[in-house]
Design a protein around this motif. Structure first.
Motif, mmCIF file in Angstrom:
data_model
loop_
_atom_site.group_PDB
_atom_site.id
_atom_site.type_symbol
_atom_site.label_atom_id
_atom_site.label_comp_id
_atom_site.label_asym_id
_atom_site.label_seq_id
_atom_site.Cartn_x
_atom_site.Cartn_y
_atom_site.Cartn_z
ATOM 1 N N LYS A 298 -4.246 4.539 -4.710
ATOM 2 C CA LYS A 298 -4.787 4.513 -3.350
ATOM 3 C C LYS A 298 -6.260 4.896 -3.320
ATOM 4 O O LYS A 298 -7.010 4.465 -2.431
ATOM 5 C CB LYS A 298 -3.984 5.448 -2.446
ATOM 6 C CG LYS A 298 -2.600 4.917 -2.095
ATOM 7 C CD LYS A 298 -1.835 5.890 -1.199
ATOM 8 C CE LYS A 298 -0.462 5.329 -0.845
ATOM 9 N NZ LYS A 298 0.337 6.252 -0.006
ATOM 10 N N TYR B 217 -8.105 1.717 -3.672
ATOM 11 C CA TYR B 217 -7.621 0.628 -2.815
ATOM 12 C C TYR B 217 -8.587 0.403 -1.649
ATOM 13 O O TYR B 217 -9.058 1.351 -1.013
ATOM 14 C CB TYR B 217 -6.226 0.973 -2.288
ATOM 15 C CG TYR B 217 -5.644 -0.056 -1.353
ATOM 16 C CD1 TYR B 217 -4.982 -1.176 -1.844
ATOM 17 C CD2 TYR B 217 -5.754 0.084 0.030
ATOM 18 C CE1 TYR B 217 -4.439 -2.122 -0.992
ATOM 19 C CE2 TYR B 217 -5.215 -0.852 0.891
ATOM 20 C CZ TYR B 217 -4.563 -1.954 0.374
ATOM 21 O OH TYR B 217 -4.032 -2.888 1.235
ATOM 22 N N PHE C 81 0.825 -1.204 0.000
ATOM 23 C CA PHE C 81 0.000 0.000 0.000
ATOM 24 C C PHE C 81 0.861 1.257 0.000
ATOM 25 O O PHE C 81 0.560 2.231 -0.703
ATOM 26 C CB PHE C 81 -0.921 -0.002 1.222
ATOM 27 C CG PHE C 81 -1.719 1.263 1.382
ATOM 28 C CD1 PHE C 81 -2.790 1.539 0.539
ATOM 29 C CD2 PHE C 81 -1.396 2.184 2.363
ATOM 30 C CE1 PHE C 81 -3.521 2.708 0.673
ATOM 31 C CE2 PHE C 81 -2.117 3.353 2.506
ATOM 32 C CZ PHE C 81 -3.179 3.621 1.663
ATOM 33 N N GLU D 54 -1.031 7.935 -5.612
ATOM 34 C CA GLU D 54 -2.239 8.517 -5.034
ATOM 35 C C GLU D 54 -3.485 8.066 -5.805
ATOM 36 O O GLU D 54 -4.538 7.841 -5.219
ATOM 37 C CB GLU D 54 -2.144 10.048 -5.023
ATOM 38 C CG GLU D 54 -1.159 10.591 -4.000
ATOM 39 C CD GLU D 54 -1.451 10.091 -2.593
ATOM 40 O OE1 GLU D 54 -2.626 10.159 -2.170
ATOM 41 O OE2 GLU D 54 -0.506 9.632 -1.909
ATOM 42 N N ARG E 134 -9.003 -0.232 1.859
ATOM 43 C CA ARG E 134 -8.124 -0.107 3.030
ATOM 44 C C ARG E 134 -8.417 -1.121 4.122
ATOM 45 O O ARG E 134 -7.617 -1.256 5.060
ATOM 46 C CB ARG E 134 -8.182 1.326 3.570
ATOM 47 C CG ARG E 134 -7.694 2.326 2.511
ATOM 48 C CD ARG E 134 -7.484 3.718 3.041
ATOM 49 N NE ARG E 134 -7.121 4.616 1.946
ATOM 50 C CZ ARG E 134 -6.166 5.533 1.996
ATOM 51 N NH1 ARG E 134 -5.475 5.698 3.106
ATOM 52 N NH2 ARG E 134 -5.900 6.293 0.951
#
Length: 300
Positions: free
Chosen positions: A44, A47, A36, A41, A49
């Motif tokens: 992410k 993604y 991660f 960016e 989490r």
């Protein structure tokens, strides 16, 4: 408890019962955090989490606020739109249903089903298959499952839960870990001599006894009741069925009997070719065992 507390407990309990062991789970989460940190960016942004703390992509809160207080659950192995409508009907009749808990994944948890199949390589390694070999034979099968799951309408049941405003989560691999670990410990301790003894041990468990009265109990799929059980391997976690090549490697590693929830025709033929015994414990019965182990712990 709150829905988020229930979710976290289920995940943590699944990790405690993971056949890979806590050290390997810690290593998996560490690698995920490192991955991660290297994402852009933009990457992410998309993604999930939850992966940073939950190693099971097939287990999620599918709909609802984690702050929802939960006293009464409606639980089922398969919860889709019809079962959610049932939950709504029960509510209308005065039955308390604060949230619905499924076993099989829906929504994003279903889309990520293939991710948990890496568990199988580590479990195979613990039964004598070299880890490099286990990973090599599992990777094509994992990609195959990913391709099969990809076009499914994952969000349909989740949308139904949203429209009915019913908090909805599932517990897949954590529950499968529990039944796999429970049965492996049982067979390692009791050391059944024949396949008939394997079936008898299963029938001592209420969920399998109940299933046997309804046509879904344990069955010897390959082998005969008098055949020696030898080393027993319980194959019940890691998303779905693994690669057919697994049976050859298990036979070389000294396994004589594989106890699973279910086996496809290709898996059956390959096991017979390798002279392995197969015992089908029962799919839904095994899922019930895993879910009940989790729910017993939740109630405590």
């Amino acid at each position: 408890m709150k829905l988020a507390d229930l979710y976290r407990f289920v995940v943590e309990f699944g990790m405690r019962n993971d056949p890979r062991g806590t050290d390997e789970i810690a290593a998996v989460l560490k690698r995920e955090k490192e991955r991660f940190a290297k994402l852009s960016e933009k990457e992410k942004k998309y993604y999930d989490r939850e992966r940073l703390d939950n190693p099971y992509g097939d287990t999620r809160i599918l709909y609802g606020s984690g702050e929802t207080p939960v006293k009464a659950l409606m639980v089922g192995i398969d919860i889709e739109a019809p079962e959610l409508v049932l939950a709504d009907a029960l509510r209308s009749k005065g039955r308390r249903v604060d949230a619905v808990l499924a076993h099989h994944p829906e929504g994003g948890a279903f889309a990520a089903l293939h991710d948990v199949m890496y568990v199988q390589a580590d479990v195979l390694a613990r039964h004598g298959v070299p880890i490099g070999v286990a990973e090599a034979i599992m990777e094509p099968r994992i990609r195959e499952v990913s391709r099969r799951v990809m076009p499914a309408n994952h969000q349909r049941p989740v949308d139904a839960a949203r429209l009915l405003d019913i908090p909805f989560m599932n517990s897949h691999t954590p529950s499968d870990n529990c039944v796999a670990t429970h049965l492996q410990r049982l067979f390692d301790k009791k050391r059944p001599r024949t396949l008939a003894d394997v079936v008898d041990l299963l029938l001592e468990i209420p969920e399998y006894d109940h299933a046997a009265h309804n046509g879904g109990g344990p069955v010897i799929l390959a082998g005969s009741p008098s055949r020696s059980a030898g080393k027993v391997f319980v194959d019940m976690t890691g998303g779905t069925e693994g690669a057919v090549q697994v049976f050859e490697k298990l036979a070389i590693a000294g396994v004589s009997t594989v106890v699973g929830m279910h086996f496809s025709e290709d898996h059956f033929k390959q096991a017979e070719k390798q002279h392995l015994n197969l015992v089908v414990a029962g799919h839904i019965a095994s899922d019930n065992v895993g879910m009940n182990i989790v729910l017993d712990a939740v109630e405590k």
